[in-house]
Motif scaffolding. Structure first.
Motif, short mmCIF file in Angstrom:
data_model
loop_
_atom_site.label_atom_id
_atom_site.label_comp_id
_atom_site.label_asym_id
_atom_site.label_seq_id
_atom_site.Cartn_x
_atom_site.Cartn_y
_atom_site.Cartn_z
N ASP A 6 -34.08 12.87 -66.61
CA ASP A 6 -33.71 14.16 -67.20
C ASP A 6 -34.17 15.33 -66.32
O ASP A 6 -34.52 16.41 -66.82
CB ASP A 6 -34.30 14.31 -68.60
CG ASP A 6 -35.83 14.16 -68.60
OD1 ASP A 6 -36.38 13.73 -67.56
OD2 ASP A 6 -36.45 14.50 -69.62
N PRO A 26 -34.21 18.59 -64.03
CA PRO A 26 -33.36 19.79 -64.07
C PRO A 26 -32.27 19.74 -63.01
O PRO A 26 -32.46 19.14 -61.94
CB PRO A 26 -34.35 20.94 -63.80
CG PRO A 26 -35.70 20.38 -64.11
CD PRO A 26 -35.64 18.93 -63.81
N SER A 63 -39.68 21.76 -57.17
CA SER A 63 -39.63 23.01 -57.92
C SER A 63 -38.29 23.13 -58.64
O SER A 63 -37.30 22.50 -58.26
CB SER A 63 -39.82 24.22 -56.99
OG SER A 63 -38.80 24.24 -56.00
N ASN A 108 -38.01 28.04 -64.08
CA ASN A 108 -38.74 27.99 -65.35
C ASN A 108 -39.58 26.73 -65.49
O ASN A 108 -39.87 26.30 -66.60
CB ASN A 108 -37.78 28.11 -66.54
CG ASN A 108 -36.94 29.36 -66.49
OD1 ASN A 108 -37.37 30.38 -65.98
ND2 ASN A 108 -35.72 29.28 -67.01
N ARG A 109 -39.92 26.11 -64.34
CA ARG A 109 -40.79 24.93 -64.37
C ARG A 109 -41.97 25.15 -63.45
O ARG A 109 -41.86 25.85 -62.43
CB ARG A 109 -40.02 23.67 -63.92
CG ARG A 109 -38.81 23.32 -64.78
CD ARG A 109 -39.21 22.96 -66.21
NE ARG A 109 -38.06 22.62 -67.02
CZ ARG A 109 -37.65 21.38 -67.26
NH1 ARG A 109 -38.33 20.35 -66.73
NH2 ARG A 109 -36.60 21.16 -68.02
N GLU A 156 -42.36 14.73 -63.96
CA GLU A 156 -41.58 15.68 -64.76
C GLU A 156 -42.28 17.03 -64.74
O GLU A 156 -43.45 17.15 -65.11
CB GLU A 156 -41.44 15.17 -66.20
CG GLU A 156 -40.58 16.05 -67.08
CD GLU A 156 -40.38 15.46 -68.46
OE1 GLU A 156 -39.85 16.17 -69.33
OE2 GLU A 156 -40.77 14.29 -68.67
N ALA A 202 -43.51 20.51 -65.80
CA ALA A 202 -43.77 21.14 -67.10
C ALA A 202 -43.02 22.46 -67.20
O ALA A 202 -42.87 23.19 -66.21
CB ALA A 202 -45.27 21.37 -67.27
N GLU A 203 -42.55 22.74 -68.40
CA GLU A 203 -41.86 24.01 -68.63
C GLU A 203 -42.85 25.15 -68.51
O GLU A 203 -44.00 25.06 -68.95
CB GLU A 203 -41.18 24.02 -70.00
CG GLU A 203 -40.04 23.04 -70.11
CD GLU A 203 -39.29 23.19 -71.43
OE1 GLU A 203 -39.65 24.10 -72.20
OE2 GLU A 203 -38.37 22.41 -71.67
N GLN A 204 -42.40 26.21 -67.93
CA GLN A 204 -43.26 27.36 -67.68
C GLN A 204 -42.72 28.54 -68.47
O GLN A 204 -41.53 28.88 -68.38
CB GLN A 204 -43.28 27.70 -66.19
CG GLN A 204 -44.36 28.68 -65.79
CD GLN A 204 -44.43 28.83 -64.27
OE1 GLN A 204 -43.41 28.84 -63.60
NE2 GLN A 204 -45.63 28.93 -63.74
N ALA A 205 -43.59 29.15 -69.31
CA ALA A 205 -43.16 30.28 -70.15
C ALA A 205 -42.78 31.45 -69.27
O ALA A 205 -43.43 31.73 -68.25
CB ALA A 205 -44.26 30.66 -71.13
N GLN A 206 -41.71 32.14 -69.67
CA GLN A 206 -41.28 33.33 -68.95
C GLN A 206 -42.26 34.46 -69.17
O GLN A 206 -42.70 34.69 -70.30
CB GLN A 206 -39.89 33.76 -69.43
CG GLN A 206 -38.77 32.84 -68.96
CD GLN A 206 -38.55 32.96 -67.47
OE1 GLN A 206 -38.85 33.98 -66.87
NE2 GLN A 206 -38.06 31.90 -66.86
#
Length: 318
Positions: free
Chosen positions: A99, A101, A134, A137-138, A160, A162-166
């Motif tokens: 999965d 990006p 890279s 948003n990760r 995987e 990690a999602e990074q907050a905006q």
């Protein structure tokens, strides 16, 4: 020739086992003047330097060139070195999450590894390599890995990300600076007054209306004069020429003069009437001041025509 000089210098350095300087010179000589013999020499130099992946690729290129040149000796040498290097190659297989990006970017030593290379073992040089991954948003990932065991295939599993907050780009407004305690309040400046437009006694359209009206009235007067002349001459000719039978040329001239005067009268009346209509339209559609509107309502211009005379009447109240 530069290519030959580089080749000779590279051979000297290689004999001295200075591969770090010799191999780049062989490569530059090949770039300037491609040749099968130079490819063989470059492969031998990198093989001795420990650059097994580069040497393997160069011997494969030399094999192709030897077959094109029908150099069986170079072909046999290239095949022998390819077979030996195949056993020593270190291959890397990049494995990404299922999965991952869509914009995932994987790099080795600052160079992107194309998606087509993912999951396929690719020959790499022995030694230390820097890897990174890279995506938008990760959180980025990187690692330094050393590969020393020849003949192995290594799977590089990209974790995987990690999602990074905006980051919140909205900022609270800065607090207004407080005035000193002893400062007197400054009154707000009054809004600027709207610019004053100088009033004019007549608009340009009104001026044209009066001009057209005066011209039209003048033409009507002239037409009236010609009309009166035509009526006078016609009456004289009618008396002198009963039954339209004239006894003299002067009597016939009166009839002709009456006809010309009638034609002129018609033309002046038509043009004058059109000018008066234009004046009325311009005057009615033009902006007027209150005094002009009152004068326009109180003033009346009336052309008149009588037997043997004509003129304009102007009436109104002040």
């Amino acid at each position: 020739m530069a290519a030959q000089s580089l080749f000779d210098d590279a051979k000297r350095l290689m004999a001295a086992k200075n591969y770090a300087e010799a191999c780049p010179k062989f490569a530059e000589s090949q770039r300037l003047d491609p040749a099968g013999g130079t490819l063989i020499a470059l492969g031998l130099c990198n093989e001795a330097w420990g650059k097994t992946a580069s040497a393997w690729a160069e011997f494969n290129d030399a094999l192709t060139a030897a077959r094109l040149d029908k150099r069986s000796d170079r072909e046999r040498a290239a095949l022998a070195h390819i077979a030996a290097l195949e056993k020593r190659l270190i291959r890397l297989r990049v494995v990404v999450p299922a999965d991952a990006p869509s914009d995932l970017r994987v790099e080795r030593d600052g160079v992107a590894i194309g998606r087509a290379e993912w999951s396929t073992p690719i020959a790499i040089e022995p030694g230390l390599h820097h890897f990174s991954a890279s995506a938008a948003n990760r959180a980025p990932w990187s690692a330094d890995l050393r590969f020393d065991q020849e003949g192995q295939t290594v799977d590089l599993k990209i974790p995987e990300l990690a999602e990074q907050a905006q980051p919140n780009v909205s900022e609270a407004p800065a607090p207004a600076a407080s005035a000193p305690l002893n400062a007197s309040p400054v009154p707000a400046a009054p809004p600027p007054e709207p610019p004053k437009v100088a009033a004019s006694s007549h608009s340009s359209q009104t001026t044209w209306a009066w001009l057209a009206g005066g011209t039209g009235a003048g033409l009507v007067v002239i037409g009236s004069i010609f009309g009166a002349s035509a009526i006078s001459n016609w009456n004289a000719a009618d008396k002198a020429c009963p039954g339209h039978v004239c006894t003299s040329s002067s009597d016939r001239d009166k009839g002709l003069q009456a006809g010309r005067a009638a034609d002129f009268s018609t033309v002046f009346f038509a043009v004058g009437g059109a000018a008066l209509v234009t004046s009325a339209v311009l005057f009615l559609t033009a902006p007027h001041s209150k005094s002009e509107d009152s004068v326009a309502r109180r003033t009346r211009i009336t052309p008149w025509v009588g037997v043997g005379s004509a003129g304009i009447g102007v009436s109104g109240a002040l």
